[in-house]
Design a protein around this motif. Structure first.
Motif, PDB file in Angstrom:
ATOM      1  N   UNK A 173      54.615  78.294  59.215  1.00 29.69           N
ATOM      2  CA  UNK A 173      55.474  77.201  58.740  1.00 29.69           C
ATOM      3  C   UNK A 173      54.697  75.893  58.651  1.00 29.69           C
ATOM      4  N   UNK A 174      53.828  75.641  59.638  1.00 30.57           N
ATOM      5  CA  UNK A 174      53.023  74.416  59.617  1.00 30.57           C
ATOM      6  C   UNK A 174      52.053  74.430  58.445  1.00 30.57           C
ATOM      7  N   UNK A 175      51.439  75.598  58.187  1.00 31.08           N
ATOM      8  CA  UNK A 175      50.478  75.702  57.090  1.00 31.08           C
ATOM      9  C   UNK A 175      51.142  75.532  55.736  1.00 31.08           C
ATOM     10  N   UNK A 176      52.446  75.817  55.657  1.00 36.30           N
ATOM     11  CA  UNK A 176      53.149  75.785  54.377  1.00 36.30           C
ATOM     12  C   UNK A 176      53.662  74.396  54.001  1.00 36.30           C
ATOM     13  N   UNK A 177      53.552  73.416  54.908  1.00 33.10           N
ATOM     14  CA  UNK A 177      54.059  72.079  54.583  1.00 33.10           C
ATOM     15  C   UNK A 177      52.953  71.045  54.734  1.00 33.10           C
ATOM     16  N   UNK A 178      53.029  69.953  53.961  1.00 34.83           N
ATOM     17  CA  UNK A 178      52.054  68.872  54.144  1.00 34.83           C
ATOM     18  C   UNK A 178      52.325  68.164  55.468  1.00 34.83           C
ATOM     19  N   UNK A 179      51.276  67.654  56.079  1.00 30.80           N
ATOM     20  CA  UNK A 179      51.440  66.944  57.344  1.00 30.80           C
ATOM     21  C   UNK A 179      52.059  65.568  57.075  1.00 30.80           C
ATOM     22  N   UNK A 180      53.254  65.355  57.630  1.00 28.94           N
ATOM     23  CA  UNK A 180      53.964  64.104  57.345  1.00 28.94           C
ATOM     24  C   UNK A 180      53.440  62.919  58.153  1.00 28.94           C
ATOM     25  N   UNK A 181      52.468  63.142  59.049  1.00 31.05           N
ATOM     26  CA  UNK A 181      51.867  62.042  59.792  1.00 31.05           C
ATOM     27  C   UNK A 181      50.542  61.574  59.198  1.00 31.05           C
ATOM     28  N   UNK A 182      49.983  62.358  58.296  1.00 28.86           N
ATOM     29  CA  UNK A 182      48.769  61.923  57.600  1.00 28.86           C
ATOM     30  C   UNK A 182      49.124  60.812  56.607  1.00 28.86           C
ATOM     31  N   UNK A 183      48.283  59.800  56.526  1.00 32.82           N
ATOM     32  CA  UNK A 183      48.577  58.633  55.687  1.00 32.82           C
ATOM     33  C   UNK A 183      48.843  59.012  54.238  1.00 32.82           C
TER      34      UNK A 183
END
Length: 282
Positions: free
Chosen positions: A61-71
């Protein structure tokens, strides 16, 4: 520094509709009190927290979404303020408390251990508690190192310890230290950041199973509390949608669904604590 962060919050509420709406709704959230031994806590009905409470943290699930904390992936409205080199202060658009910030690493790296930099953050923000959710202890973004900040006065656990309460009487295991400005204090600081929970399935120590809190006490000394965990979620999840992170373990139990808020009892929360945190006996 805290004045600048208040300005940042006000600026964000003025130009970011999502954040403004959720902070306005926060003023309408229902609360009711509960007591469990020395813990005088509260249940909070907060529908905006459904995303975090129900977050999928498995690798796929983590790999399938963009990281929302990255600028690069943050909403264009979200502003940041540097608090320490390598750390950005952001307003949390899904607040639990009236002042609620996220402090994200500028580098995309996982939640692996309690960051020592939390001590420096606490020194710059007297009156606020900096807290950390381990990757298996409430973090909805375990792939990006971050902590959060709220007012210390809002957290029952911090108030209890600050008033001289015995950590051994708390409903679950809490390691607590006052960090003095000497060699012994530095050794205690190192020891506290290396604490680990114990995975109840494998029986092995696990650095991902901790909730950590740093704040400056009334005497001006740094205080650290670490809750030692044994699981991420209780067996009642998702029938009773409670996924305890640091704020929950500090005494404010967040429930996104109204029916859960209406039916949860002190006995339920006693069982939730027993299934997700080590006991003082352990």
């Amino acid at each position: 520094m805290i004045n600048r962060l208040m300005e940042l919050r006000d600026q964000q509420l003025g130009q970011w509709p999502l954040a403004r709406e959720n902070y306005e709704k926060l003023g309408l959230t229902e609360r009711r009190q509960f007591r469990l031994g020395p813990l005088h806590g509260a249940f909070q009905c907060n529908p905006s927290r459904a995303i975090s409470t129900g977050a999928k943290i498995d690798k796929a699930s983590i790999a399938a979404r963009p990281c929302f904390l990255c600028a690069a992936n943050r909403p264009k409205e979200q502003l940041s303020e540097e608090i320490l080199p390598g750390w950005e202060f952001l307003i949390n658009p899904y607040p639990i408390l009236p002042l609620h910030f996220t402090i994200a690493s500028t580098d995309h790296r996982p939640q692996e251990s309690i960051p020592l930099d939390m001590a420096g953050m606490a020194e710059r923000l007297p009156g606020m508690t900096i807290f950390y959710n381990g990757a298996k202890a409430g973090a909805s973004a375990p792939d990006h190192l971050h902590c959060q900040a709220v007012m210390t006065s809002e957290l029952p656990l911090m108030n209890y310890l600050e008033d001289g309460g015995d950590p051994g009487l708390w409903p679950y295991s809490v390691e607590y230290a006052i960090i003095t400005p000497d060699h012994e204090g530095m050794m205690n600081l190192k020891k506290m950041t290396e604490l680990k929970g114990i995975d109840k399935t494998s029986g092995k120590p696990d650095a991902d199973l901790v909730n950590a809190y740093f704040w400056i006490g009334k005497d001006g000394l740094l205080r650290i509390a670490v809750v030692l965990r044994c699981a991420h979620r209780p067996s009642c999840y998702p029938d009773l949608m409670v996924s305890p992170g640091a704020i929950d373990m500090a005494g404010i139990i967040v429930l996104p669904r109204k029916d859960d808020f209406d039916r949860i009892s002190t006995q339920d929360i006693k069982q939730i604590f027993a299934e997700t945190a080590l006991s003082n006996k352990d």
